[in-house]
Design a protein around this motif. Structure first.
Motif, PDB file in Angstrom:
ATOM      1  N   THR A  90       0.833  -1.204   0.000  1.00 56.89           N
ATOM      2  CA  THR A  90       0.000   0.000   0.000  1.00 56.89           C
ATOM      3  C   THR A  90       0.868   1.255   0.000  1.00 56.89           C
ATOM      4  O   THR A  90       1.874   1.314   0.719  1.00 56.89           O
ATOM      5  CB  THR A  90      -0.911   0.040   1.245  1.00 56.89           C
ATOM      6  N   LEU A 107       3.344   7.967  -7.730  1.00 52.87           N
ATOM      7  CA  LEU A 107       2.015   7.565  -8.204  1.00 52.87           C
ATOM      8  C   LEU A 107       2.109   6.813  -9.529  1.00 52.87           C
ATOM      9  O   LEU A 107       1.389   5.834  -9.756  1.00 52.87           O
ATOM     10  CB  LEU A 107       1.123   8.801  -8.348  1.00 52.87           C
ATOM     11  N   VAL A 110       3.456   3.235  -8.907  1.00 58.89           N
ATOM     12  CA  VAL A 110       2.404   2.402  -8.323  1.00 58.89           C
ATOM     13  C   VAL A 110       1.402   1.991  -9.400  1.00 58.89           C
ATOM     14  O   VAL A 110       0.958   0.833  -9.454  1.00 58.89           O
ATOM     15  CB  VAL A 110       1.715   3.145  -7.169  1.00 58.89           C
ATOM     16  N   LEU A 118      -3.514   2.063  -3.391  1.00 60.65           N
ATOM     17  CA  LEU A 118      -3.276   3.502  -3.243  1.00 60.65           C
ATOM     18  C   LEU A 118      -4.379   4.075  -2.365  1.00 60.65           C
ATOM     19  O   LEU A 118      -5.565   4.024  -2.710  1.00 60.65           O
ATOM     20  CB  LEU A 118      -3.283   4.179  -4.613  1.00 60.65           C
TER      21      LEU A 118
END
Length: 313
Positions: A90, A107, A110, A118
């Motif tokens: 996470t 971001l 991910v 997220l």
């Protein structure tokens, strides 16, 4: 009727038969059992060892064969961990965060992975999670590392038809040294690293980063008692070699590197512990013409692994 039968047989008295032994002796023994079921066969021993390892892993998991969740805190550390492929579950992002290049890259990384959750969280929640550390609005949760069992490393070598090449760390507490050793083991065809369960570096995010992603394919095993693990290796025919500045044998003279071997590296300051040193079959020194007193664990392991790979190649 019985008397008539005896007269017809032409023999006197009741006859003692073989009980079918001669007839059974002429019969086949049926299909040959598979190698895994033949006592003394190599595959039977391997199957028995695999069963013991499975039981050992179950017991180890009950003892705590996994580490706890870890948090990587701060924009630069989070981005570097994601770049290096550190496993993550996470990414927590602070609400209303200033969107700079590092946040955007985190971001993006991910999103590319697709397997990392997220979540947006208020600043007080991130402060609580990190015990007040300067998280800068980014917190990455790293899942528990699942350690192998020391016997798994030798078994992997056997499955590949290779002589085991294993590195054990004795008293090495810097995760970056562990990561460097994992990277060297991977580079030179080793089969894994063994670390003690206590007072030793574990597979943290820092170790993952230093390994440059090789930790994903090079197992790290954790031993409840390193001395007993090394003794088990010796019983399995693996030569245990300890690195020591005052070793009796110079690395270039050690023929054992060509066969099954476990190389034990101690801490930079204290070297090998007494019990581990006494367990080693050889105490080996690395010649250093430059006059340095010692090498750190990562460098020392790399030198020995290169020499082993050169001889085996």
């Amino acid at each position: 009727m019985a008397a008539n039968n005896r007269r017809m047989s032409g023999k006197k008295g009741a006859q003692v038969g073989s009980g079918g032994k001669r007839r059974r002796g002429l019969e086949g023994r049926g299909p040959t059992p598979p190698a895994e079921m033949r006592k003394g066969h190599a595959k039977q021993r391997a199957a028995a060892a695999k069963a013991r390892r499975t039981q050992g892993r179950t017991q180890q998991q009950r003892r705590g064969g996994r580490t706890a969740n870890e948090l990587v805190v701060g924009r630069n550390p989070v981005v570097e961990a994601l770049r290096e492929g550190v496993p993550a579950t996470t990414l927590y992002v602070q609400q209303f965060i200033d969107n700079d290049e590092r946040v955007r890259e985190a971001l993006q990384l991910v999103a590319e992975r697709g397997s990392v959750n997220l979540l947006e969280a208020p600043r007080p929640e991130l402060d609580r999670m990190t015990n007040g550390l300067n998280h800068q609005g980014l917190v990455l949760q790293v899942p528990p590392y699942e350690y192998a069992h020391p016997e798994d490393l030798a078994a992997a070598a056997a499955d590949a038809g290779e002589d085991p090449l294993i590195v054990a760390l004795d008293g090495v507490t810097d995760p970056r040294n562990l990561g460097a050793v994992v990277r060297s083991v991977s580079a030179f065809g080793g089969h894994g690293v063994v670390v003690p369960e206590r007072r030793a570096a574990g597979m943290t995010a820092g170790a993952w980063k230093t390994s440059a992603g090789t930790a994903a394919r090079t197992p790290v095993a954790r031993a409840t008692n390193l001395t007993r693990a090394l003794e088990a290796y010796k019983k399995a025919g693996i030569v245990v070699v300890g690195l020591a500045a005052d070793g009796d044998v110079e690395l270039g003279e050690l023929d054992a590197l060509q066969g099954p071997v476990a190389v034990v590296v101690g801490s930079e300051g204290k070297g090998l512990s007494r019990l581990v040193g006494e367990t080693c079959d050889f105490r080996v020194r690395i010649a250093m013409p430059g006059g340095a007193e010692s090498l750190n664990a990562g460098v020392a392991a790399g030198i020995v692994l290169y020499e082993a790979a050169r001889r085996r190649g």
